[in-house]
Design a protein around this motif. Sequence first.
Motif, mmCIF file in Angstrom:
data_model
loop_
_atom_site.group_PDB
_atom_site.id
_atom_site.type_symbol
_atom_site.label_atom_id
_atom_site.label_comp_id
_atom_site.label_asym_id
_atom_site.label_seq_id
_atom_site.Cartn_x
_atom_site.Cartn_y
_atom_site.Cartn_z
ATOM 1 N N THR A 160 0.913 -1.132 -0.081
ATOM 2 C CA THR A 160 -0.043 -0.140 -0.138
ATOM 3 C C THR A 160 0.963 1.025 0.081
ATOM 4 O O THR A 160 0.626 2.410 -0.550
ATOM 5 N N LEU A 161 1.837 1.313 0.879
ATOM 6 C CA LEU A 161 2.649 2.347 0.750
ATOM 7 C C LEU A 161 3.455 2.399 -0.440
ATOM 8 O O LEU A 161 3.669 3.875 -1.081
ATOM 9 N N LEU A 162 4.065 1.655 -1.128
ATOM 10 C CA LEU A 162 4.605 1.686 -2.433
ATOM 11 C C LEU A 162 3.719 2.290 -3.544
ATOM 12 O O LEU A 162 4.101 2.964 -4.283
ATOM 13 N N LYS A 163 2.549 1.750 -3.452
ATOM 14 C CA LYS A 163 1.264 2.151 -4.393
ATOM 15 C C LYS A 163 1.454 3.665 -4.526
ATOM 16 O O LYS A 163 1.336 4.361 -5.465
ATOM 17 N N HIS A 164 1.226 4.284 -3.231
ATOM 18 C CA HIS A 164 0.929 5.633 -3.103
ATOM 19 C C HIS A 164 2.118 6.365 -3.143
ATOM 20 O O HIS A 164 2.337 7.609 -3.788
ATOM 21 N N GLU A 165 3.093 5.920 -2.954
ATOM 22 C CA GLU A 165 4.694 6.413 -3.159
ATOM 23 C C GLU A 165 5.007 6.727 -4.745
ATOM 24 O O GLU A 165 5.352 7.827 -5.158
ATOM 25 N N ALA A 166 4.678 5.598 -5.301
ATOM 26 C CA ALA A 166 4.579 5.583 -6.903
ATOM 27 C C ALA A 166 3.728 6.813 -7.429
ATOM 28 O O ALA A 166 4.024 7.362 -8.450
ATOM 29 N N ALA A 167 2.503 6.765 -7.015
ATOM 30 C CA ALA A 167 1.386 7.598 -7.525
ATOM 31 C C ALA A 167 1.535 9.003 -7.154
ATOM 32 O O ALA A 167 0.842 9.702 -7.723
ATOM 33 N N GLY A 168 2.523 9.245 -6.111
ATOM 34 C CA GLY A 168 2.563 10.526 -5.652
ATOM 35 C C GLY A 168 1.051 11.039 -4.745
ATOM 36 O O GLY A 168 0.928 12.167 -4.674
ATOM 37 N N THR A 169 0.664 9.911 -4.436
ATOM 38 C CA THR A 169 -0.772 10.127 -3.436
ATOM 39 C C THR A 169 -0.405 9.900 -1.787
ATOM 40 O O THR A 169 -1.329 9.199 -1.353
#
Length: 300
Positions: A160-169
């Motif tokens: 979950t953390l990686l997903k948002h870090e990649a998306a800038g969210t």
Amino acid sequence: MPPAPSAKGTVPFGSHQTWFRITGDLSSGKPALVLVHGGPGSTHDYLLNLAELAEQGWPVVHYDQLGNGGSSHLPDAGPEFWTPQLFLDELDNLLRTLGIADNYVLLGQSWGGLLVARHAAARPAGLRGLVIANAPASYPLWLAEMKVLRDQLPPGVNETLLKHEAAGTTDSDEYHAAMRSFYEKHVCRLNPWPRDYLASFYEIYNDPTVYFTMNGPSEFHVVGTLKDWGVIEDCPQIAVPTLLLSGRYDEATPVTVQPFQDLIPDVRWHIFEGSSHLPHLEQPAEFRAVLLEYLESLAG
């Protein structure tokens, strides 16, 4: 014993102001213990319980670093303004203006630990001792260890953390909820979180200029201007007795602290077995005892 009296104010720093609080008597003859908080971009609040050391005769100085808390806020200043040298200059200015530059001890916590190590490496004549608490010797080391700690989080959290870090969210509620899982394990293991820690935590998010610029959106996602910075090369130049402090579950893992132990000539290391990143709040009695023993050793 009644609490030691305290005084608050600001000192000019160029065209800005640095907020400070003094607990105890600066003319007592004992070195002032100056507390350099973490972040960068946090505030003094989470270190407030260390004012109790003044009851043992040690004057204690808290201050808010530029950009946060009671000091001048500069939300329009760009990344080039917020440098480690700025905060080193601010610390020097505070010591001179308060008249304690000839007799003081520094305690730097987290980012503050790197800052005081760099300060001490210049061998200022009035520095009597150095406490580096819960601090990595470099951010590249910190980032490498963050990956290790993140991989140990419950299933799905790091994804979950990686997903948002990649998306800038990283400002999303889902990211903050996942972030909490890391913080409760490696930053503060108390439940509920203490009021003093929450005060600093919310101060960062009330004005995230410094934290987001120099660090990044969280403790474990350092993408700001500090990501390549460290003080390993400064350690051999530190000439005062140095106390290293860390917690067994600390985000500042032993790997990140080891260069201080290996390279500072006069150093000892105490690990708090029940703590993570804030042993002064998680194990306050043991923390005070260890710190007082160190301070008394300086007087001896």
